[in-house]
Design a protein around this motif. Structure first.
Motif, short mmCIF file in Angstrom:
data_model
loop_
_atom_site.label_atom_id
_atom_site.label_comp_id
_atom_site.label_asym_id
_atom_site.label_seq_id
_atom_site.Cartn_x
_atom_site.Cartn_y
_atom_site.Cartn_z
N SER A 1 0.81 -1.22 0.00
CA SER A 1 0.00 0.00 0.00
C SER A 1 0.85 1.27 0.00
CB SER A 1 -0.93 0.01 1.22
OG SER A 1 -1.84 -1.06 1.17
N PHE A 2 2.13 1.12 0.37
CA PHE A 2 3.04 2.27 0.41
C PHE A 2 4.38 1.87 -0.20
CE2 PHE A 2 -0.08 2.82 3.72
CZ PHE A 2 -0.45 4.16 3.59
N PRO A 3 4.39 1.57 -1.49
CA PRO A 3 5.60 1.03 -2.13
C PRO A 3 6.77 1.99 -2.19
CG PRO A 3 3.93 1.57 -3.77
CD PRO A 3 3.27 1.71 -2.44
N ASN A 4 6.53 3.27 -1.97
CA ASN A 4 7.62 4.24 -2.04
C ASN A 4 8.33 4.45 -0.71
OD1 ASN A 4 7.13 4.79 -4.79
ND2 ASN A 4 5.53 6.26 -4.27
N VAL A 5 7.85 3.77 0.34
CA VAL A 5 8.47 3.94 1.66
C VAL A 5 9.45 2.78 1.88
CG1 VAL A 5 8.10 4.18 4.14
CG2 VAL A 5 6.38 5.03 2.52
N PRO A 6 10.75 3.05 2.01
CA PRO A 6 11.73 1.97 2.20
C PRO A 6 11.64 1.36 3.60
CG PRO A 6 12.79 4.11 2.39
CD PRO A 6 11.39 4.38 1.96
N THR A 7 12.08 0.14 3.72
CA THR A 7 12.11 -0.53 5.02
C THR A 7 13.35 -0.11 5.80
OG1 THR A 7 13.38 -2.43 4.23
CG2 THR A 7 10.97 -2.54 3.99
N PHE A 8 13.38 -0.48 7.08
CA PHE A 8 14.58 -0.26 7.89
C PHE A 8 15.74 -1.04 7.30
CE2 PHE A 8 11.58 1.45 10.82
CZ PHE A 8 12.28 2.25 11.71
N ARG A 9 15.47 -2.29 6.91
CA ARG A 9 16.55 -3.13 6.40
C ARG A 9 17.17 -2.57 5.13
NH1 ARG A 9 14.50 -9.42 7.42
NH2 ARG A 9 15.22 -9.53 9.58
N GLU A 10 16.35 -1.97 4.30
CA GLU A 10 16.88 -1.36 3.08
C GLU A 10 17.84 -0.22 3.40
OE1 GLU A 10 14.15 -0.95 -0.56
OE2 GLU A 10 12.76 -1.06 1.13
N GLN A 11 17.70 0.33 4.60
CA GLN A 11 18.56 1.44 5.02
C GLN A 11 19.63 0.97 6.00
OE1 GLN A 11 16.28 5.27 5.57
NE2 GLN A 11 14.51 3.92 5.37
N ASP A 12 19.95 -0.33 5.89
CA ASP A 12 21.04 -0.94 6.66
C ASP A 12 20.80 -0.93 8.16
OD1 ASP A 12 22.53 -1.50 4.33
OD2 ASP A 12 23.29 0.55 4.29
N VAL A 13 19.53 -1.01 8.56
CA VAL A 13 19.17 -1.14 9.98
C VAL A 13 18.37 -2.43 10.12
CG1 VAL A 13 18.01 -0.13 11.95
CG2 VAL A 13 19.09 1.36 10.26
N ASP A 14 18.91 -3.42 10.82
CA ASP A 14 18.27 -4.73 10.93
C ASP A 14 17.17 -4.69 11.99
OD1 ASP A 14 17.64 -7.35 10.55
OD2 ASP A 14 19.34 -8.14 11.69
N LEU A 15 16.04 -4.10 11.62
CA LEU A 15 14.93 -3.93 12.56
C LEU A 15 13.63 -4.23 11.83
CD1 LEU A 15 14.06 -3.06 15.39
CD2 LEU A 15 14.10 -0.69 14.62
N VAL A 16 12.93 -5.27 12.31
CA VAL A 16 11.62 -5.65 11.77
C VAL A 16 10.67 -5.78 12.95
CG1 VAL A 16 10.28 -7.40 10.54
CG2 VAL A 16 12.61 -6.86 9.80
N SER A 17 9.49 -5.18 12.85
CA SER A 17 8.56 -5.21 13.97
C SER A 17 7.12 -5.18 13.47
CB SER A 17 8.81 -4.02 14.91
OG SER A 17 7.91 -4.03 16.00
N THR A 18 6.25 -5.93 14.14
CA THR A 18 4.83 -5.97 13.80
C THR A 18 4.02 -5.70 15.06
OG1 THR A 18 5.20 -7.59 12.05
CG2 THR A 18 2.96 -7.37 12.86
N THR A 19 3.02 -4.86 14.95
CA THR A 19 2.12 -4.61 16.07
C THR A 19 0.78 -5.30 15.80
OG1 THR A 19 1.40 -2.52 15.08
CG2 THR A 19 3.19 -2.42 16.67
N TRP A 20 -0.01 -5.48 16.86
CA TRP A 20 -1.29 -6.16 16.70
C TRP A 20 -2.35 -5.57 17.62
CZ3 TRP A 20 -2.40 -8.50 21.41
CH2 TRP A 20 -1.30 -8.86 22.21
N PHE A 21 -3.61 -5.73 17.18
CA PHE A 21 -4.76 -5.17 17.88
C PHE A 21 -5.86 -6.24 17.90
CE2 PHE A 21 -2.19 -2.03 15.87
CZ PHE A 21 -2.00 -1.08 16.86
N SER A 22 -6.55 -6.36 19.02
CA SER A 22 -7.38 -7.53 19.23
C SER A 22 -8.58 -7.24 20.13
CB SER A 22 -6.52 -8.64 19.86
OG SER A 22 -5.73 -8.11 20.93
N LEU A 23 -9.44 -8.23 20.27
CA LEU A 23 -10.64 -8.10 21.10
C LEU A 23 -10.56 -9.08 22.27
CD1 LEU A 23 -13.41 -6.63 21.20
CD2 LEU A 23 -14.38 -8.64 20.04
N SER A 24 -10.70 -8.54 23.48
CA SER A 24 -10.65 -9.36 24.69
C SER A 24 -11.76 -8.92 25.64
CB SER A 24 -9.29 -9.22 25.39
OG SER A 24 -8.23 -9.60 24.54
N GLY A 25 -11.99 -9.73 26.66
CA GLY A 25 -12.96 -9.40 27.70
C GLY A 25 -12.45 -9.89 29.03
#
Length: 325
Positions: free
Chosen positions: A234-258
């Protein structure tokens, strides 16, 4: 002559039979408006996703949903409120990586257990983070951040949605990898932090992609790095951290609990309806527009995922040295 009849009540629904309290509760649910607690301020990803899901759940369950923002203490204030609520399915939480994977290792006096104090219903969306800067800064990439941080005593100001959030810890990890100093500027949610970046009060922030997406498309901030393993479609023009020689990958998540102890029938109904909502073509398209992917877990798998995430983030929090009494 009449035969003796066993008059013990049967614990099954049906004509003339007495149902168990849990079944009766599930059959009468929902009994009024359902409160969905968002443990962050309005304007961030947690709030955005909560309102998208709440609108559709209200239609499918034919009952109003009231979204209540209870920001504070890295999402633990609102989470504690839900942990203490009656487990009747009338109070739910938009749980997330901050409230259930990071906060428990950050706050030493936390009263809830991330796994046992909740009924974990459904994973809703996962997404990468993105770093954005004020458009009037000279920052074009991560190398510029490193250069400017080294040129300033105490480093540069870097904002996030709150102390101990996953985006704060991304800043911690980045600084450790690059050997730079920085000043963390925590806000009570991504919305206020983004407003400060746009206004030029802070030069940059680490944000979850869904809450930053509209601002990037509106060209009011400049994206400089994405935490996904590859460039986001969805944002192909935004480079990743790894492309800029920074070994950082992270994913966040959102969920439903009670709250812990919710009747299985209510949990199963909420899981079923939530999965139907997030896998519908229109919602998939909306999530893709925001840069997120719908969840794909059973309630049991999601509970195991929370436990695993708690263990994964504990050493990262400890390495950051961040603790709150």
């Amino acid at each position: 002559m009449l035969k003796n009849i066993n008059r013990r009540p049967l614990l099954l629904g049906g004509a003339g039979l007495i149902a168990s309290p849990a079944i009766v509760q599930a059959q009468n649910w929902p009994s009024g408006p359902i409160r969905l607690v968002v443990p962050f301020a309005p304007g961030g990803t947690t709030d955005l996703v909560a309102r998208l899901v709440a609108d559709q759940l209200a239609i499918r369950l034919n009952t109003p949903f009231v979204v209540e923002n209870r920001a504070g203490a890295t999402a633990t204030t609102g989470s504690q409120l839900v942990a203490d609520a009656a487990p009747d399915g009338q109070t739910l939480l938009m749980s997330n990586i901050a409230s259930h994977a990071i906060g428990p290792s950050l706050y030493r006096g936390l009263r809830y257990d991330a796994v046992r104090s909740f009924t974990h219903i459904a994973m809703v969306i996962t997404n990468p983070s993105v770093w954005v800067v004020n458009k009037n800064t000279p920052i074009q990439n991560l190398a510029d951040i490193v250069r400017l941080a080294r040129a300033q005593p105490g480093g540069m100001n870097m904002a996030s949605s709150g102390a101990g959030s996953s985006n704060h810890l991304m800043i911690v990890q980045f600084a450790r990898l690059m050997g730079i100093e920085y000043t963390h500027v925590p806000f009570r949610g991504a919305g206020p932090a983004m407003a400060a970046v746009i206004a030029g009060q802070v030069p940059m922030m680490s944000d979850s992609l869904p809450s930053a997406a509209a601002h990037i498309r509106a060209d009011v901030v400049r994206p400089i790095a994405m935490s996904s393993a590859q460039r986001h479609p969805s944002f192909p023009n935004v480079p990743t951290f790894r492309e800029q020689d920074v070994d950082l990958v992270s994913t966040t998540w959102f969920s439903l609990s009670g709250p812990a102890g919710m009747p299985p029938a209510i949990t199963e109904r909420l899981h079923r309806e939530t999965m139907a909502i997030i896998t519908a073509p229109a919602m998939r398209a909306r999530f893709a527009e925001l840069g997120g992917d719908p969840g794909d877990m059973t309630s049991e798998q999601f509970t195991q995922f929370v436990a695993a995430e708690l263990e994964r983030w504990r050493p990262i929090v400890q390495a950051s040295g961040a603790t709150v009494d």
